[in-house]
Structure formats: structure tokens, C-alpha cells
Design a protein around this motif. Structure first.
Motif, PDB file in Angstrom:
ATOM      1  N   LYS A  38       0.848  -1.206   0.000  1.00 36.13           N
ATOM      2  CA  LYS A  38       0.000   0.000   0.000  1.00 36.13           C
ATOM      3  C   LYS A  38       0.882   1.254   0.000  1.00 36.13           C
ATOM      4  O   LYS A  38       2.100   1.156   0.190  1.00 36.13           O
ATOM      5  N   TYR A  42       4.987   1.651   0.300  1.00 38.26           N
ATOM      6  CA  TYR A  42       5.663   2.418   1.360  1.00 38.26           C
ATOM      7  C   TYR A  42       6.660   3.407   0.740  1.00 38.26           C
ATOM      8  O   TYR A  42       7.763   3.622   1.251  1.00 38.26           O
ATOM      9  N   MET A  84      -7.407  -3.972   1.749  1.00 43.09           N
ATOM     10  CA  MET A  84      -7.559  -4.223   3.184  1.00 43.09           C
ATOM     11  C   MET A  84      -8.359  -3.147   3.896  1.00 43.09           C
ATOM     12  O   MET A  84      -9.007  -3.407   4.902  1.00 43.09           O
ATOM     13  N   HIS A 165      -6.390  -7.180  12.806  1.00 43.22           N
ATOM     14  CA  HIS A 165      -5.123  -6.445  12.739  1.00 43.22           C
ATOM     15  C   HIS A 165      -4.611  -6.201  14.148  1.00 43.22           C
ATOM     16  O   HIS A 165      -5.387  -5.847  15.037  1.00 43.22           O
ATOM     17  N   ASN A 205       1.020  -8.688  11.161  1.00 40.91           N
ATOM     18  CA  ASN A 205       1.857  -7.692  10.486  1.00 40.91           C
ATOM     19  C   ASN A 205       3.319  -8.072  10.750  1.00 40.91           C
ATOM     20  O   ASN A 205       3.594  -9.114  11.357  1.00 40.91           O
ATOM     21  N   SER A 206       4.263  -7.227  10.353  1.00 43.95           N
ATOM     22  CA  SER A 206       5.687  -7.583  10.510  1.00 43.95           C
ATOM     23  C   SER A 206       6.028  -7.918  11.960  1.00 43.95           C
ATOM     24  O   SER A 206       6.655  -8.948  12.237  1.00 43.95           O
ATOM     25  N   ARG A 221       0.910 -10.956   6.814  1.00 51.22           N
ATOM     26  CA  ARG A 221       0.833  -9.733   6.008  1.00 51.22           C
ATOM     27  C   ARG A 221       2.003  -8.786   6.314  1.00 51.22           C
ATOM     28  O   ARG A 221       1.810  -7.732   6.903  1.00 51.22           O
ATOM     29  N   GLY A 223       4.631  -5.858   5.928  1.00 54.14           N
ATOM     30  CA  GLY A 223       4.814  -4.612   5.180  1.00 54.14           C
ATOM     31  C   GLY A 223       6.223  -4.099   5.437  1.00 54.14           C
ATOM     32  O   GLY A 223       7.162  -4.430   4.723  1.00 54.14           O
ATOM     33  N   ILE A 224       6.382  -3.356   6.521  1.00 54.50           N
ATOM     34  CA  ILE A 224       7.625  -2.614   6.776  1.00 54.50           C
ATOM     35  C   ILE A 224       8.868  -3.497   6.720  1.00 54.50           C
ATOM     36  O   ILE A 224       9.920  -3.051   6.250  1.00 54.50           O
ATOM     37  N   TYR A 361       8.007   4.192   8.897  1.00 57.33           N
ATOM     38  CA  TYR A 361       6.928   4.120   7.894  1.00 57.33           C
ATOM     39  C   TYR A 361       6.661   5.502   7.291  1.00 57.33           C
ATOM     40  O   TYR A 361       6.506   5.660   6.087  1.00 57.33           O
TER      41      TYR A 361
HETATM   42  C1  LIG Z   1      -0.253  -1.900   6.759  1.00 57.86           C
HETATM   43  C2  LIG Z   1      -0.855  -3.168   7.160  1.00 57.86           C
HETATM   44  C3  LIG Z   1      -0.068  -4.315   7.344  1.00 57.86           C
HETATM   45  C4  LIG Z   1       1.450  -4.300   7.302  1.00 57.86           C
HETATM   46  O1  LIG Z   1       1.952  -3.835   8.532  1.00 57.86           O
HETATM   47  P1  LIG Z   1       3.538  -3.691   8.803  1.00 57.86           P
HETATM   48  O2  LIG Z   1       3.604  -3.200  10.196  1.00 57.86           O
HETATM   49  O3  LIG Z   1       4.034  -2.676   7.819  1.00 57.86           O
HETATM   50  O4  LIG Z   1       4.142  -5.012   8.594  1.00 57.86           O
HETATM   51  C5  LIG Z   1      -0.727  -5.506   7.605  1.00 57.86           C
HETATM   52  N1  LIG Z   1      -2.078  -5.558   7.699  1.00 57.86           N
HETATM   53  C6  LIG Z   1      -2.860  -4.463   7.556  1.00 57.86           C
HETATM   54  C7  LIG Z   1      -4.337  -4.585   7.680  1.00 57.86           C
HETATM   55  C8  LIG Z   1      -2.281  -3.233   7.291  1.00 57.86           C
HETATM   56  O5  LIG Z   1      -3.055  -2.153   7.163  1.00 57.86           O
END
Ligand SMILES: *Cc1c(COP(=O)(O)O)cnc(C)c1O
Length: 377
Positions: A38, A42, A84, A165, A205-206, A221, A223-224, A361
Motif C-alpha cells: 500500500k 511504502y 484491506m 489487525h 503484520n511484521s 501480512r 509490510g515494513i 513508515y
Molecule cells: C499496513 C498493514 C499491514 C502491514 O503492517 P507492517 O507493520 O508494515 O508489517 C498488515 N495488515 C494491515 C491490515 C495493514 O493495514
């Protein structure tokens, strides 16, 4: 135009793929990966990152908004994509048209999605979001069994997943995360008890991936971490697993001009810095118009010739000053690193974030449109 701006964000896609591999190494083999790309990956460029993620074995792509999903489809990516952040009912038609999946937590949106999919002769994938502690999107877990029964009547809807989340997985104290995970587990149990089929479950998440193996479920999922930092907030613990992530973005520019200025010379807007010695002051062509946070004025270093040089005076929209008095042999057009590696010195995104009171981020997302992304690897 064939010239390229001196100020660039250099993106190392090999490092990105390495990071995805490191995440993979923490997972049981059956666990899928949704690469979160997203906010233009980043800030790294959505399409190049999405392609790299898929090449490195990601199964899904995660975005926040409809337009980000559409960008992948028009860019030729046909992998599964989850929007998401959810959508408005008015966006259902395009979501279905582009074969994207979305987060859903109320029945009226589910109905509209099913109606649109029926009209287009398709089915639409949804991931049901439950709120276990963010208080943002999602339904309370006690509503889940009823909701699952209701959506079974919607013939053009496909329930692909159930997710939540984590709000606090980066904190030293695991208690709140364990509570969120336990609520998710209870939701799954409540479905099993009623004989309702359980789709793919995902939560991590990470920070969750690193510190809570029980959060992995069927898919994670990240991201960072794919972008090479852990983005730890002030309350963070060091994750239990050392991961050897590699930074993906380096922010670089070049010296535009060098001036010899005597002791006592005031610099930049509102004279927030005055030279304390006879100085060599260099101007670099980058500023808050490129996303360099003005709160970093007189509060950041850059790298020149492998050495740290302090930034001085107020950061302007397009130009910034650095004190290069101590840099031997400094010349115009020397490379200047805002964050990244030069010789044996490095400035991390986390350092820059900490100095201006935010998280990595935000630093990465804010590197401006005006800064060309240059891909290596
Ligand atoms: C942004 C996001 C992630 C990724 O999170 P990170 O901390 O960057 O790993 C995962 N799930 C959802 C729903 C998010 O909005």
C-alpha cells in the motif's frame, strides 16, 4: 528529457526479495504471504515492489484502497489482491470489474458486492474483518457466526478469509497482542462449533510475524519488514528473532554549491543557525518539497565522502545546507546520502525517524513524488 535529477531514491529490489526470503524463513511451509504494498509500496513504487514480491514467492498483495488495486490490474498484475482498508458501496462495481477482493464487515456492503458481481456474471472475494482491539474497522467477534450465516445466502459472494489487525505487536509487553490473538481464536472456535466452514485466517503484520509465531495462522501480512526496517515505535522491544533485513531505499543527492563563510554568518530562513567558526557550507538540492521533514532542521546528519556532516539552518522547500568544514577534499557534485550507506558509514531510516519524532513508515511514505525512484538489482 534525458537528464535525471541529482536527488534520487535508489531502490534495491534484490534487498526487497532478500527480506521476503527472511520472512519466509520464519514461517511453516504452508503459511502464505500477503506482501503489503500500500501507499505506493511504502514509497518504494507499488508496481516494481509488487512484481518483486511475486517473483520472490508472495501469494497475495495487500493494498489499502481501491485505486491501488486497480493500478496493479492496469499494470498487468493478475495475482490475488486484497483491498484491506475496505471500500464504499459506490466502489463495488469497479472492485468486481478488476477482480479484486475486499475487506467486509457489514452486511449492506456484502449485499451490494454480491449484487454487482451477479450483474457482471462473476463472484467477488471478501475477507471478513473482525475487531480484536484496533477499534477501527471490523465487527465484534460475537457477530461473526450470524454474519457468516447471512452471507451464505449471497450467491455471488465468496468468503476467502477472516482477519484482524494487531495494534501492539511491536511492544515489549505481549499481553495485549496475546489477548487479540485469543479473541481471533475464539471467533474461529465459534464457527467450528456451529459447523460453519472456516476460510483462511490471517492476522500478523511484521511485528506479529517476528514476535508471535501463534499469529501466523494461514497467511501473514508483512509490510515494513519487506522494506528493510522494523519500524519500531518508542515502546518497542527488540524482536526475539534477529532477521538480518536489508534496507531497500537509499535517499541520495549531490552537492550543488560550496561556500566559504566566516564565523558569525547567519544561515537560511529566520537565522536558526549561525556559523561558530570559519566554515565551508554546502547547498544540496533537496527540501521539504521533496518530503524532507522540516522538523529535522539543525537535527540531522548526512554522509559525504564516507563521513557524517551536520545539517545546518532551516530546511527550505527546495534547498538545504550542510556543514562540510571537516570533510577533506569536498567538492561540488560529491554524493550526499540523507539515509543509506556510504563507505563504512550508514544513516538508517530509523535514525531519521527518531530524530523527528516519528516512525520509519512515515519517513519512507513521505519521500516525495518529485524524487525519482531509481531501481537497482
Ligand atoms: C499496513 C498493514 C499491514 C502491514 O503492517 P507492517 O507493520 O508494515 O508489517 C498488515 N495488515 C494491515 C491490515 C495493514 O493495514
Amino acid at each position: 528529457m534525458t537528464t535525471q535529477r541529482a536527488t534520487i531514491a535508489e531502490i534495491d529490489l534484490t534487498a526487497f526479495k532478500h527480506n521476503l526470503g527472511r520472512i519466509r524463513s520464519l514461517l511453516e511451509p504452508q503459511v502464505k504471504i500477503m506482501a503489503v504494498v500500500k501507499a505506493d509500496g511504502y514509497g518504494h513504487g507499488a508496481l516494481p515492489c509488487a512484481s518483486a514480491a511475486l517473483e520472490a514467492g508472495a501469494d497475495w498483495l495487500g493494498v489499502a484502497i481501491l485505486d491501488e488495486g486497480v493500478e496493479f490490474r492496469t499494470g498487468g498484475i493478475d495475482a490475488p489482491v486484497l483491498v484491506m482498508g475496505g471500500i464504499f458501496p459506490g466502489e463495488a462495481k469497479d472492485l468486481v470489474h478488476y477482480n479484486l477482493s475486499t475487506s467486509v464487515s457489514d452486511f449492506s456492503l456484502a449485499q451490494e458486492l454480491s449484487r454487482q458481481a451477479g450483474q457482471q456474471g462473476k463472484t467477488v472475494g471478501v475477507h471478513i474483518k473482525i475487531d480484536t482491539g484496533m477499534g477501527r474497522l471490523g465487527m465484534p467477534l460475537e457477530d461473526l457466526p450470524g454474519f457468516m450465516e447471512q452471507v451464505q445466502s449471497l450467491k455471488s459472494l465468496r468468503v476467502e478469509g477472516i482477519f484482524t489487525h494487531l495494534s501492539s505487536a511491536d511492544e515489549a509487553d505481549p499481553e495485549f497482542t496475546l489477548r487479540q490473538l485469543s479473541l481471533l481464536g475464539k471467533s474461529v472456535d465459534s464457527l467450528k462449533l456451529k459447523g460453519i466452514p472456516v476460510p483462511m485466517i490471517h492476522a500478523a503484520n511484521s511485528a506479529g510475524i517476528l514476535s508471535f509465531p501463534d499469529s501466523h495462522w494461514d497467511m501473514v501480512r508483512p509490510g515494513i519488514s519487506l522494506y528493510g526496517t522494523l519500524g519500531l515505535s518508542g515502546k518497542s522491544s527488540n524482536p526475539k528473532t534477529p532477521l538480518e533485513l536489508k534496507p531497500v531505499m537509499q535517499w541520495k543527492t549531490k552537492i550543488l554549491k560550496i561556500r566559504k563563510l566566516p564565523k558569525g554568518t547567519p544561515l537560511s530562513y529566520n537565522r536558526q543557525f549561525t556559523t561558530e567558526r570559519d566554515s565551508l557550507i554546502a547547498t544540496i538540492p533537496v527540501g521539504y518539497g521533496d518530503g524532507l521533514n522540516r522538523a529535522l532542521s539543525n537535527n540531522m546528519d548526512v554522509l559525504v565522502r564516507g563521513q557524517r556532516a551536520p545539517q545546518v539552518g532551516t530546511i527550505c522547500m527546495d534547498l538545504t545546507l550542510i556543514d562540510v568544514t571537516d570533510i577533506q577534499g569536498v567538492q561540488c557534485e560529491d554524493e550526499v546520502v540523507l539515509f543509506g550507506q556510504q563507505g563504512s558509514e550508514a544513516i538508517t531510516v530509523d535514525e531519521m525517524a527518531e530524530r523527528c519524532g516519528t516512525i520509519s513508515y512515515e519517513i519512507l511514505c513521505n519521500v516525495g513524488k518529485r524524487v525519482p525512484r531509481v531501481y537497482v538489482g
